[in-house]
Write a protein that holds these residues in place. Structure first.
Motif, PDB file in Angstrom:
ATOM      1  N   ALA A 187     -18.607 -16.288  -7.103  1.00 56.79           N
ATOM      2  CA  ALA A 187     -18.965 -15.088  -7.856  1.00 56.79           C
ATOM      3  C   ALA A 187     -19.506 -15.407  -9.252  1.00 56.79           C
ATOM      4  CB  ALA A 187     -17.760 -14.162  -7.973  1.00 56.79           C
ATOM      5  N   PHE A 188     -19.571 -16.681  -9.621  1.00 56.39           N
ATOM      6  CA  PHE A 188     -19.996 -17.006 -10.985  1.00 56.39           C
ATOM      7  C   PHE A 188     -21.441 -16.564 -11.277  1.00 56.39           C
ATOM      8  CE2 PHE A 188     -21.154 -19.558 -14.666  1.00 56.39           C
ATOM      9  CZ  PHE A 188     -20.011 -19.462 -15.443  1.00 56.39           C
ATOM     10  N   PRO A 189     -22.407 -16.743 -10.371  1.00 56.87           N
ATOM     11  CA  PRO A 189     -23.751 -16.221 -10.664  1.00 56.87           C
ATOM     12  C   PRO A 189     -23.753 -14.711 -10.917  1.00 56.87           C
ATOM     13  CG  PRO A 189     -23.839 -17.791  -8.872  1.00 56.87           C
ATOM     14  CD  PRO A 189     -22.389 -17.533  -9.121  1.00 56.87           C
ATOM     15  N   ALA A 190     -22.924 -13.967 -10.172  1.00 59.61           N
ATOM     16  CA  ALA A 190     -22.827 -12.528 -10.408  1.00 59.61           C
ATOM     17  C   ALA A 190     -22.230 -12.246 -11.784  1.00 59.61           C
ATOM     18  CB  ALA A 190     -21.984 -11.871  -9.327  1.00 59.61           C
ATOM     19  N   PRO A 233     -18.358 -27.137 -19.007  1.00 61.83           N
ATOM     20  CA  PRO A 233     -16.897 -26.980 -19.001  1.00 61.83           C
ATOM     21  C   PRO A 233     -16.471 -25.555 -18.660  1.00 61.83           C
ATOM     22  CG  PRO A 233     -17.609 -28.224 -20.926  1.00 61.83           C
ATOM     23  CD  PRO A 233     -18.852 -27.710 -20.279  1.00 61.83           C
ATOM     24  N   ALA A 234     -17.263 -24.556 -19.059  1.00 65.07           N
ATOM     25  CA  ALA A 234     -16.919 -23.164 -18.764  1.00 65.07           C
ATOM     26  C   ALA A 234     -16.861 -22.926 -17.263  1.00 65.07           C
ATOM     27  CB  ALA A 234     -17.926 -22.222 -19.417  1.00 65.07           C
ATOM     28  N   TYR A 235     -17.855 -23.459 -16.533  1.00 63.24           N
ATOM     29  CA  TYR A 235     -17.842 -23.277 -15.082  1.00 63.24           C
ATOM     30  C   TYR A 235     -16.699 -24.053 -14.444  1.00 63.24           C
ATOM     31  CZ  TYR A 235     -19.006 -23.416 -10.174  1.00 63.24           C
ATOM     32  OH  TYR A 235     -18.925 -23.303  -8.811  1.00 63.24           O
ATOM     33  N   ALA A 236     -16.428 -25.253 -14.912  1.00 64.85           N
ATOM     34  CA  ALA A 236     -15.339 -26.055 -14.352  1.00 64.85           C
ATOM     35  C   ALA A 236     -14.008 -25.333 -14.498  1.00 64.85           C
ATOM     36  CB  ALA A 236     -15.287 -27.418 -15.026  1.00 64.85           C
ATOM     37  N   ALA A 237     -13.775 -24.720 -15.666  1.00 68.39           N
ATOM     38  CA  ALA A 237     -12.526 -23.988 -15.885  1.00 68.39           C
ATOM     39  C   ALA A 237     -12.451 -22.768 -14.965  1.00 68.39           C
ATOM     40  CB  ALA A 237     -12.428 -23.563 -17.343  1.00 68.39           C
ATOM     41  N   TYR A 238     -13.580 -22.067 -14.810  1.00 68.57           N
ATOM     42  CA  TYR A 238     -13.637 -20.902 -13.927  1.00 68.57           C
ATOM     43  C   TYR A 238     -13.379 -21.311 -12.484  1.00 68.57           C
ATOM     44  CZ  TYR A 238     -15.896 -17.075 -11.307  1.00 68.57           C
ATOM     45  OH  TYR A 238     -16.178 -16.067 -10.424  1.00 68.57           O
ATOM     46  N   ALA A 239     -14.061 -22.347 -12.029  1.00 66.04           N
ATOM     47  CA  ALA A 239     -13.953 -22.777 -10.624  1.00 66.04           C
ATOM     48  C   ALA A 239     -12.544 -23.218 -10.272  1.00 66.04           C
ATOM     49  CB  ALA A 239     -14.945 -23.909 -10.358  1.00 66.04           C
ATOM     50  N   ALA A 240     -11.775 -23.649 -11.252  1.00 64.63           N
ATOM     51  CA  ALA A 240     -10.421 -24.131 -10.991  1.00 64.63           C
ATOM     52  C   ALA A 240      -9.443 -23.009 -10.681  1.00 64.63           C
ATOM     53  CB  ALA A 240      -9.916 -24.935 -12.191  1.00 64.63           C
ATOM     54  N   VAL A 241      -9.768 -21.767 -11.069  1.00 67.44           N
ATOM     55  CA  VAL A 241      -8.781 -20.689 -10.926  1.00 67.44           C
ATOM     56  C   VAL A 241      -9.328 -19.408 -10.309  1.00 67.44           C
ATOM     57  CG1 VAL A 241      -7.480 -21.560 -12.905  1.00 67.44           C
ATOM     58  CG2 VAL A 241      -9.208 -19.775 -13.261  1.00 67.44           C
ATOM     59  N   ALA A 242     -10.639 -19.225 -10.242  1.00 64.44           N
ATOM     60  CA  ALA A 242     -11.218 -17.944  -9.816  1.00 64.44           C
ATOM     61  C   ALA A 242     -10.881 -17.641  -8.364  1.00 64.44           C
ATOM     62  CB  ALA A 242     -12.724 -17.962 -10.008  1.00 64.44           C
ATOM     63  N   VAL A 261      -7.892 -12.044 -26.600  1.00 64.31           N
ATOM     64  CA  VAL A 261      -8.970 -11.815 -25.630  1.00 64.31           C
ATOM     65  C   VAL A 261     -10.077 -12.849 -25.820  1.00 64.31           C
ATOM     66  CG1 VAL A 261     -10.446 -10.071 -24.565  1.00 64.31           C
ATOM     67  CG2 VAL A 261      -8.444  -9.351 -25.914  1.00 64.31           C
ATOM     68  N   HIS A 262     -10.399 -13.572 -24.767  1.00 61.24           N
ATOM     69  CA  HIS A 262     -11.363 -14.678 -24.766  1.00 61.24           C
ATOM     70  C   HIS A 262     -12.799 -14.209 -24.954  1.00 61.24           C
ATOM     71  CE1 HIS A 262     -12.757 -13.332 -20.830  1.00 61.24           C
ATOM     72  NE2 HIS A 262     -11.492 -13.146 -20.523  1.00 61.24           N
ATOM     73  N   GLY A 263     -13.681 -15.170 -25.184  1.00 57.44           N
ATOM     74  CA  GLY A 263     -15.110 -14.898 -25.279  1.00 57.44           C
ATOM     75  C   GLY A 263     -15.785 -14.900 -23.920  1.00 57.44           C
ATOM     76  N   GLY A 264     -17.108 -14.723 -23.911  1.00 55.70           N
ATOM     77  CA  GLY A 264     -17.869 -14.691 -22.672  1.00 55.70           C
ATOM     78  C   GLY A 264     -17.718 -15.964 -21.858  1.00 55.70           C
ATOM     79  N   PHE A 265     -17.495 -15.823 -20.548  1.00 54.31           N
ATOM     80  CA  PHE A 265     -17.279 -16.917 -19.602  1.00 54.31           C
ATOM     81  C   PHE A 265     -15.988 -17.676 -19.892  1.00 54.31           C
ATOM     82  CE2 PHE A 265     -22.015 -16.613 -19.963  1.00 54.31           C
ATOM     83  CZ  PHE A 265     -22.220 -15.977 -18.744  1.00 54.31           C
ATOM     84  N   GLY A 266     -15.127 -17.136 -20.741  1.00 58.14           N
ATOM     85  CA  GLY A 266     -13.869 -17.800 -21.061  1.00 58.14           C
ATOM     86  C   GLY A 266     -12.736 -17.334 -20.182  1.00 58.14           C
ATOM     87  N   LEU A 267     -11.575 -17.910 -20.419  1.00 58.32           N
ATOM     88  CA  LEU A 267     -10.351 -17.535 -19.739  1.00 58.32           C
ATOM     89  C   LEU A 267      -9.169 -18.045 -20.546  1.00 58.32           C
ATOM     90  CD1 LEU A 267      -9.756 -19.875 -16.699  1.00 58.32           C
ATOM     91  CD2 LEU A 267     -11.896 -19.959 -17.934  1.00 58.32           C
ATOM     92  N   VAL A 268      -7.963 -17.760 -20.090  1.00 60.84           N
ATOM     93  CA  VAL A 268      -6.763 -18.130 -20.840  1.00 60.84           C
ATOM     94  C   VAL A 268      -6.726 -19.627 -21.117  1.00 60.84           C
ATOM     95  CG1 VAL A 268      -4.254 -18.286 -20.707  1.00 60.84           C
ATOM     96  CG2 VAL A 268      -5.390 -16.160 -20.052  1.00 60.84           C
ATOM     97  N   ASP A 269      -7.114 -20.436 -20.147  1.00 59.58           N
ATOM     98  CA  ASP A 269      -6.958 -21.885 -20.264  1.00 59.58           C
ATOM     99  C   ASP A 269      -7.944 -22.532 -21.239  1.00 59.58           C
ATOM    100  OD1 ASP A 269      -5.026 -22.181 -17.825  1.00 59.58           O
ATOM    101  OD2 ASP A 269      -6.727 -21.037 -17.089  1.00 59.58           O
ATOM    102  N   THR A 270      -8.947 -21.803 -21.690  1.00 60.93           N
ATOM    103  CA  THR A 270      -9.953 -22.409 -22.575  1.00 60.93           C
ATOM    104  C   THR A 270      -9.614 -22.249 -24.060  1.00 60.93           C
ATOM    105  OG1 THR A 270     -11.308 -20.382 -22.417  1.00 60.93           O
ATOM    106  CG2 THR A 270     -11.811 -22.170 -20.889  1.00 60.93           C
ATOM    107  N   TRP A 271      -8.428 -21.731 -24.378  1.00 62.25           N
ATOM    108  CA  TRP A 271      -8.040 -21.562 -25.772  1.00 62.25           C
ATOM    109  C   TRP A 271      -7.493 -22.844 -26.393  1.00 62.25           C
ATOM    110  CZ3 TRP A 271      -9.490 -17.770 -28.767  1.00 62.25           C
ATOM    111  CH2 TRP A 271      -9.729 -16.481 -28.249  1.00 62.25           C
TER     112      TRP A 271
END
Length: 270
Positions: free
Chosen positions: A173-176, A159-168, A36-46
Motif C-alpha cells: 500500500a506504500f505507493p497509494a 529508511p522511511a520505506y524500510a521502517a514502513y515495510a517492517a510493520v505495515a 504525531v509523526h511527520g509524513g511517511f513516518g511512524l512511531v519507530d522513526t522518532w
C-alpha cells in the motif's frame, strides 16, 4: 536518559472514525503528551525522543491513517480528518485533556486538532509547519507538488520505506500512501483567522535552515500573540505562546536536535 530510568510501554489500536489507529504509550504521570509523526513516518522513526520526553510524563505516540501500523481506509487524506482522528483518539483513551506535539505533517494534524477540539488540548507544540500552504519556500511547494507513486522506485530504497515495510499491515500500500499524501499536499489552505483564535498556549519550533522562511515564522508567531510588544522588565507582558529556532538544523533533521526535548519540556512544565 539515565541508565536507571525505566520507561514502561503499552500499545494498542483505537477504533476512531473507521480507522484502527495505532498508539504506543511510554512512561506515566503528568498531563499526557500525544506525539504525531511527520509524513511517511511512524512511531519507530522518532529515535530516542519519545523515551526522553517520557522521563517525567506519559507520552502517547500515534500513527495517522495509512501510516505504519494504521491501515488505510476508503477515505481521502484531509487535514481536518486527521485533526478529528486525534480528537477521537484522545476521547477513546479516556483522557480529559492532553498536551499535543506534532512534527511537519503531524504538526498540521495537531494544529487542526487544537482548532477543532480546543477543550481537549492544554498546550500545543508545533515543529516545522505553516498556517497556510504558501508559507513554505517556493522550491518546497514545487517538490510537494511532485509527490506521488511515480517516485516509489526511489522511495523503495529509503529508511522511511524500510521502517514502513517492517510493520505495515499491507506493505504493497506504500505507493497509494504516496499518492494520497501528494493529493493532500496539493490542496491549498489558509487558516489565518482560525489560528488567530487559537486557544491553547502554543510553542512554535523551527530549524534555522527550515523549509519555512523567517518572515512566515514571524507572522505565525504574531497570530498567536507573540512578538507584538516588549515583555516589560519583569516579564509581566510575556505572551503565553513561545517561539524557538534551533541552530544548525534543517526541516529534515530538527527532531534529532539535542535542544528539542529540553525546549519542549520547559514549555510544558512552565
Amino acid at each position: 536518559m539515565s541508565e536507571s530510568t525505566i520507561v514502561t510501554t503499552t500499545e494498542g489500536y483505537a477504533p476512531v472514525n473507521g480507522l484502527q489507529m495505532y498508539w504506543r504509550s511510554y512512561g506515566e504521570g503528568g498531563t499526557p503528551l500525544v506525539v504525531v509523526h511527520g509524513g511517511f513516518g511512524l512511531v519507530d522513526t522518532w529515535g530516542g525522543l519519545l523515551e526522553e520526553l517520557a522521563e517525567r510524563r506519559q507520552v502517547i505516540a500515534v500513527e495517522l491513517q495509512g501510516h505504519g501500523r494504521t491501515a488505510d481506509i476508503d477515505r481521502p487524506f484531509a487535514r481536518e480528518s486527521f485533526g478529528d482522528d486525534l480528537g477521537a483518539l484522545i476521547e477513546h483513551l479516556g483522557l480529559e485533556q492532553v498536551d499535543l506535539f506534532g512534527y511537519s505533517l503531524g504538526a498540521v494534524a495537531s494544529l487542526r486538532a487544537a482548532i477543532q477540539h480546543p477543550d481537549r488540548i492544554r498546550k500545543l507544540v508545533l515543529v516545522s509547519t505553516v498556517y497556510k500552504s504558501d508559507g513554505f519556500f517556493p522550491e518546497v511547494r514545487e517538490a510537494m507538488a511532485q509527490v506521488g507513486s511515480g517516485g516509489f522506485e526511489m522511495m523503495r530504497h529509503s529508511p522511511a520505506y524500510a521502517a514502513y515495510a517492517a510493520v505495515a499491515p499491507d506493505v504493497d500500500a506504500f505507493p497509494a500512501l504516496m499518492d494520497r499524501t501528494g493529493d493532500l499536499l496539493r490542496q491549498p489552505y489558509d487558516w489565518t483567522e482560525e489560528v488567530r483564535a487559537l486557544r491553547p498556549p502554543t510553542l512554535l519550533v523551527y530549524a534555522d535552515a527550515d523549509s519555512v522562511p523567517p518572515s512566515h515564522i514571524a507572522e505565525f508567531f504574531a497570530l498567536i500573540g507573540g512578538g507584538l510588544r516588549d515583555a516589560n522588565w519583569d516579564g509581566s507582558l510575556r505572551p503565553a505562546s513561545r517561539l524557538a529556532v534551533l541552530p544548525g538544523r534543517t526541516h529534515y533533521d530538527i527532531t534529532a536536535s539535542p535542544l528539542l526535548v529540553p525546549t519542549v519540556v520547559d514549555f510544558l512544565d512552565s
